[in-house]
Design a protein around this motif. Structure first.
Motif, PDB file in Angstrom:
ATOM      1  N   GLU A   3       0.853  -1.200   0.000  1.00 49.19           N
ATOM      2  CA  GLU A   3       0.000   0.000   0.000  1.00 49.19           C
ATOM      3  C   GLU A   3       0.884   1.243   0.000  1.00 49.19           C
ATOM      4  N   ASN A   4       0.312   2.364  -0.439  1.00 51.51           N
ATOM      5  CA  ASN A   4       1.044   3.631  -0.505  1.00 51.51           C
ATOM      6  C   ASN A   4       2.274   3.562  -1.418  1.00 51.51           C
ATOM      7  N   LYS A   6       4.635   4.338  -4.353  1.00 55.35           N
ATOM      8  CA  LYS A   6       4.798   5.604  -5.086  1.00 55.35           C
ATOM      9  C   LYS A   6       5.467   5.343  -6.430  1.00 55.35           C
ATOM     10  N   GLU A 173       1.554   8.874  -5.006  1.00 49.44           N
ATOM     11  CA  GLU A 173       1.208   7.449  -4.987  1.00 49.44           C
ATOM     12  C   GLU A 173       0.751   7.072  -6.383  1.00 49.44           C
TER      13      GLU A 173
END
Length: 301
Positions: A3-4, A6, A173
């Motif tokens: 998750e998150n 980038k 992100e």
């Protein structure tokens, strides 16, 4: 993918010969950008892709921004300037050894118009005394509101990890654009032609300016083995240049071929048979048709 995660595109911009290609090869860990101490070595955008668990950084090594003197120069500057509008962050790289110059102001004037964060990268700090660095940084700080100013040595790797952390923070992100084992978006034929061009620039030094192009005529597996057969044409503008590149009894061309073959074998992971020719095409840098034939197409940017 966590998750998150980038991801984003980062332009590396700067005057010719500030170390952009050295930085790219250091970060990616393989040779994807040619290196030469002659200015304007990089002619096309080269995308180097760095992927880890947190992020994917896609570096675009643009041609050095300079005042153009011919159509090829126009093309190179246009590519570099167009790149600034398409990225998520910009690395403005300067050479600590050379210090501030008029060419930097030419670039800073263009950076005034961009909205993306601009990082000032002071490269080649291994070549200067630390006492010289602070006044230089203060001078640049007055010229533009930089996101961060990071002194590095791309050659030795000093401070490069710190720079990568800061760049990751600046990226939005986003998805993983390329598979994690992919390090460039350029086809192998392009990199092969660049490796040959690099060897010509290294070996001929001042005698051959940037009036050469390399065109891959053939690149195919040999039927009788696992080797790759490559035929390439080195294009020059004058007969005298052809003589220099061929050398006495073909000695220079042979040396170019031997050095290029080693790098190409490393790139392709197989044995390579390389045949080189030299051809004169007068004033090719000012002829749009020939620029397109040699891979400098404006419509791609």
């Amino acid at each position: 993918m966590q998750e998150n995660f980038k991801s984003g595109f980062i332009a590396i911009i700067g005057r010719p010969n500030v170390g952009k290609s050295t930085f790219m090869n250091r970060v990616i860990g393989e040779k994807i950008a040619i290196m030469s101490d002659k200015p304007q070595t990089t002619r096309n955008k080269i995308q180097g892709v760095l992927t880890d668990k947190e992020a994917q950084l896609i570096f675009i090594d643009t041609p050095g921004i300079h005042k153009p003197k011919h159509k090829l120069g126009d093309f190179m500057v246009k590519v570099a300037e167009n790149t600034l509008n398409e990225v998520d962050a910009i690395m403005f790289m300067v050479n600590a050894q050379e210090g501030y110059g008029r060419g930097d102001q030419f670039i800073i004037d263009r950076l005034q118009r961009v909205e993306q964060p601009v990082f000032l990268i002071v490269n080649k700090i291994d070549k200067v005394h630390p006492d010289e660095l602070l006044p230089l940084i203060d001078l640049y700080r007055e010229k533009l509101d930089f996101e961060e100013i990071i002194p590095i040595s791309a050659l030795q790797g000093n401070n490069v990890d710190h720079l990568l952390k800061l760049l990751k923070k600046a990226l939005p992100e986003g998805p993983q654009f390329y598979p994690e084992d992919q390090i460039t978006d350029h086809p192998e034929r392009f990199i092969v032609s660049e490796l040959i061009r690099e060897k010509v620039l290294h070996l001929t030094r001042e005698e051959i300016p940037h009036s050469i192009a390399v065109v891959i005529e053939t690149m195919k597996p040999r039927e009788d083995s696992n080797a790759v057969f490559i035929q390439a044409m080195i294009i020059v503008e004058r007969k005298s240049q052809k003589g220099i590149i061929i050398g006495k009894q073909g000695s220079m061309l042979k040396e170019v071929g031997q050095r290029a073959r080693k790098d190409i074998e490393t790139l392709l992971g197989s044995k390579v048979y390389l045949e080189l020719w030299v051809k004169v095409q007068k004033d090719w840098r000012n002829r749009q048709i020939q620029l397109s034939d040699f891979g400098y197409r404006e419509d791609e940017y």
